[in-house]
Design a protein around this motif. Structure first.
Motif, short mmCIF file in Angstrom:
data_model
loop_
_atom_site.label_atom_id
_atom_site.label_comp_id
_atom_site.label_asym_id
_atom_site.label_seq_id
_atom_site.Cartn_x
_atom_site.Cartn_y
_atom_site.Cartn_z
N VAL A 3 38.05 41.33 42.84
CA VAL A 3 36.81 42.01 43.23
C VAL A 3 37.09 43.51 43.11
O VAL A 3 37.97 44.03 43.78
N LYS A 4 36.35 44.17 42.19
CA LYS A 4 36.62 45.59 41.94
C LYS A 4 35.34 46.40 42.09
O LYS A 4 34.47 46.35 41.21
N PRO A 5 35.18 47.09 43.19
CA PRO A 5 33.94 47.87 43.35
C PRO A 5 33.80 48.93 42.26
O PRO A 5 34.80 49.47 41.80
N CYS B 288 32.75 45.16 48.89
CA CYS B 288 31.50 45.57 48.22
C CYS B 288 30.88 46.81 48.86
O CYS B 288 30.02 47.44 48.26
N CYS B 291 30.80 49.80 46.79
CA CYS B 291 30.44 49.61 45.38
C CYS B 291 29.08 50.24 45.07
O CYS B 291 28.11 50.07 45.82
N VAL B 293 26.95 49.44 42.89
CA VAL B 293 25.86 48.53 42.48
C VAL B 293 25.63 47.43 43.52
O VAL B 293 25.02 46.41 43.22
N LYS B 294 26.09 47.67 44.74
CA LYS B 294 26.02 46.57 45.71
C LYS B 294 24.60 46.07 45.98
O LYS B 294 24.39 44.89 46.22
N CYS B 297 23.63 43.60 43.10
CA CYS B 297 24.58 42.53 42.78
C CYS B 297 24.25 41.29 43.62
O CYS B 297 23.67 41.40 44.69
N ASN B 299 26.18 39.71 45.34
CA ASN B 299 27.23 39.53 46.36
C ASN B 299 26.67 39.02 47.68
O ASN B 299 27.39 38.43 48.45
N VAL B 315 33.20 37.38 48.61
CA VAL B 315 32.70 37.30 47.24
C VAL B 315 33.78 36.74 46.31
O VAL B 315 34.96 37.05 46.47
N LEU B 319 32.30 36.12 40.40
CA LEU B 319 30.96 36.70 40.56
C LEU B 319 31.01 38.21 40.34
O LEU B 319 30.19 38.79 39.63
N CYS B 320 32.01 38.83 40.92
CA CYS B 320 32.14 40.29 40.78
C CYS B 320 32.27 40.68 39.31
O CYS B 320 31.56 41.55 38.82
N GLU B 323 29.01 40.11 37.39
CA GLU B 323 27.95 41.05 37.75
C GLU B 323 28.24 42.42 37.14
O GLU B 323 27.34 43.11 36.67
N ARG B 324 29.50 42.80 37.14
CA ARG B 324 29.86 44.12 36.60
C ARG B 324 29.60 44.21 35.10
O ARG B 324 29.35 45.27 34.57
#
Ligand code: SF4
Lengths: 294, 364
Positions: A3-5, B288, B291, B293-294, B297, B299, B315, B319-320, B323-324
């Motif tokens: 998981v990479k913000p 998140c 982030c 784009v939270k 997303c 999430n 999460v 999925l992360c 979504e990215r």
């Protein structure tokens, strides 16, 4: 995988719905052709967008010399030949060209802006061919007023000019009682955002002369006193091109100049179409009989 | 059928009784009499068609007696769908959503019979039949690491077949690798080109993966209203009448009692439980929080999180990752369509009355 913000994400360059609320012309001028072909769908859309007053605009590009056919205003024009000529009819807005767009550092294909002076030369030349000379530019329409919408100035360091303004016509023929107004991007900043002359306040600016032109037409219609042609800057986009390998900076600059001129030519051509549609309309309504053309 | 990615495989199977089904709709209409939506899901709900008919009849009776109002949907694998059923569905206003993973290569990978045979061929004639009766029915499509290379081709197949609403979901619980993620990115790019072409051609279609991302930018917070809000607007009823916040929690058979039950149709909703679950859901994954784009997303879909990580607010890295890569592709597409002032794009996303206009268009 982890998981990479995302630390920074640039807002995309398509607007939010808020923008469409502030600029209803976005929906008005971008109607799918398949909807236009279905009267019930087109009618419902128009009823929603214009609250029943469908008259002034269509998004339809017409060929030179043809009046916009899908406009209710035209249907009215056909009947108008039998009307009392003392009743002023307001011409529909003839749509040729986007008339809206952005300019600034990140805009890939900015538009060409026609200045008021450039447009006046084109407009007056076209009317001259019909025997119409605009003898003054000092006519102000007291009933047609504008209050800049300060909500458009999103940044608090800006000081939009909030003073109510009247519409000053760009040209007027006293004999015919006929005037014209060319709506430029400066007008948009003066009458809509109130940000006139606040150059450099943002790296990107949005202008929509077409929406202001629609708004002016609506106001003229409401007051029902003036014969005024409303034209707007078509704002054709300059086709973007990046420097090719082997191209010298001078060659690249020349190419850019050519692209600019080409876009400008397209804008002038579209402006001429707006004018010719208007002249055709004038002839149909009988106003131009009194002038006598070439 | 025995679809390999089923989140509710048939173990300890029990059936919902007619009494429980009737009580469930009565209970739901008491909560929201103005417009109660009833969705029949399974397993395969068409195995229980008499129960569905009797439940809809009960709803109609309630409408007459109490003045409440219902609408109905069913998610089916389509194998038992025939002309009689579709005639019935149309007569009572039951909207059919068909689970179909796209072209044969994709569909037959997972959606097989108990004997292990693919079901695509059996469904082909049913697709035409469904379109004939319900041209606006939804296709529920699942994309897995094993089928991702057919994603764009599958959506293209469905749209060209005549379906207009494709609801595509990734199987986040699948075995995704760096290679399959890269393939997904390639497929999204292909889909973006298709989307652009169809939009410029003014075709009417809905492709959920892109539409929801456009909405998350264009409509911002408003788009969130359309989410289920975990037990606040949407409830799932298990065969024994237990109430859950989402179908993902209704394990087949004797329902998944314990952590996620928030009441029963006979005893009502336990508001404390509902609030407890809602609070659990509202908490975002710590990762998140920072982030950019939270808010765009997925999430915050607790059901997905539960399905993939076993925790409501943890999460899944898959999925992360997905979504990215999806959000920027959709944004570039949105920019292109806006720059071109594509009328269908503008009306679909900026016109608040688009659904009404669209409905009028469908009927004319
Ligand atoms: S992209 Fe990843 S880190 Fe950002 S909100 Fe979504 S899941 Fe969380």
């Amino acid at each position: 995988m982890k998981v990479k913000p995302i630390k920074i994400y640039t807002e995309p360059f398509y607007p939010t719905r808020e923008f469409a609320v502030l600029n209803p012309e976005l929906l008005r001028y971008n109607v799918p052709a398949i909807w236009k072909a279905k009267p019930l769908v087109a009618g419902t859309l128009a009823a929603f967008l214009l609250g029943g007053g469908i008259r002034k605009v269509t998004a339809q590009e017409t060929e030179q010399g043809q009046v916009v056919e899908s406009d209710e205003g035209i249907a009215e024009n056909e009947q108008s030949q039998t009307r009392d000529k003392s009743i002023v009819q307001v011409a529909p807005l003839f749509i040729h060209g986007d008339g809206q767009g952005s300019a600034g550092c990140i805009v890939v294909a900015p538009p060409v802006f026609l200045s008021e002076e450039e447009a006046s030369v084109v407009i007056e030349e076209e009317f001259k061919k019909q025997g119409v000379i605009f003898d003054t530019d000092e006519v102000t329409l007291d009933e047609v007023t504008f209050e800049p919408d300060t909500a458009m100035a999103r940044y608090n360091w800006l000081k939009p000019d909030t003073v109510e303004k009247n519409l000053n016509l760009d040209g007027f023929n006293r004999t015919l009682g006929l005037g014209y107004e060319f709506v430029s991007h400066y007008d948009y900043d003066e009458l809509v955002t109130g940000l006139y002359k606040q150059e450099g306040w943002s790296s990107v600016s949005y202008f929509s002369p077409v929406s202001l032109a629609g708004n002016i037409t609506e106001k003229l219609e409401n007051c029902g006193k003036y014969n005024v042609a409303i034209f707007y800057d078509p704002m054709c986009r300059i086709k973007g091109s990046s420097m090719n390998k082997g191209q010298t900076p001078e060659e690249y600059q020349e190419e850019q100049q050519a692209l600019y001129l080409e876009a400008r030519e397209r804008s002038i051509e579209l402006l001429k179409r707006q004018i010719s549609d208007f002249i055709y309309w004038l002839k149909k309504t009988g106003v131009l009989d009194q002038a006598g053309g070439e | 059928m025995r679809c390999s990615y089923c989140y509710s495989p048939p173990v300890n199977r029990i059936d919902m009784t007619e009494e429980t089904a009737h009580r469930a709709v009565e209970f739901a209409s008491e909560l929201y009499p103005a417009n109660t939506g009833v969705i029949f899901f399974g397993g395969e709900p068409l195995l229980k068609l008499p129960l569905i008919k009797s439940t809809i009849a009960k709803c109609k009776q309630l409408e007459r007696k109490r003045g409440c109002s219902f609408h109905f949907k069913i998610s089916t694998n389509g194998l038992l769908m025939d002309e009689d059923f579709l005639q019935y569905a149309n007569s009572v206003g039951l909207l059919v959503a068909l689970s179909l993973d796209g072209i044969a290569e994709a569909h037959d990978k997972h959606r097989r019979t108990t004997a292990g045979e693919g079901t695509f061929d059996a469904l082909l004639p049913k697709m035409d039949l469904l379109l004939q009766y319900q041209p606006y029915s939804n296709i529920l499509m699942t994309v897995t690491p094993e089928t991702v290379q057919y994603y764009a081709e599958s959506v293209k197949f469905l749209i060209e077949k005549g379906f207009k609403y494709v609801i595509a979901s990734l199987n986040y619980a699948g075995d995704w690798t760096d290679e399959t993620i890269t393939e997904l990115q390639r497929q999204y790019r292909k889909l973006a080109r298709l989307y652009e072409r169809w939009t410029l051609e003014e075709r009417k279609f809905y492709f959920s993966s892109f539409e929801t991302k456009f909405s998350s930018h264009i409509r911002g917070e408003d788009a969130l209203c359309y989410r289920c809000s975990f037990g606040k607007y949407q409830l799932s009823i298990a065969p024994d009448g237990d109430i859950y916040p989402c179908v993902q929690f209704v394990a087949d058979g004797v329902s998944n009692k314990g952590m996620y039950t928030m009441g029963n149709v006979y005893t009502g909703i336990d508001e404390n439980e509902r609030q407890r679950l809602y609070n659990m859901h509202s908490k975002a994954d710590d990762a998140c929080m920072e982030c950019a784009v939270k808010s765009r997303c997925n999430n915050n879909c607790s059901c997905l999180n539960y399905q993939t990580t076993g925790m409501l607010h943890t999460v899944s890295p898959v999925l992360c990752e997905t979504e990215r890569l999806l959000i920027p592709i959709v944004d570039r597409l949105g920019e292109r369509l806006y720059r071109k002032r594509a009328p269908m794009f503008i009306q679909k996303h900026y016109n608040a009355v688009y659904p009404i206009i669209s409905l009028i268009e469908d009927r004319n």
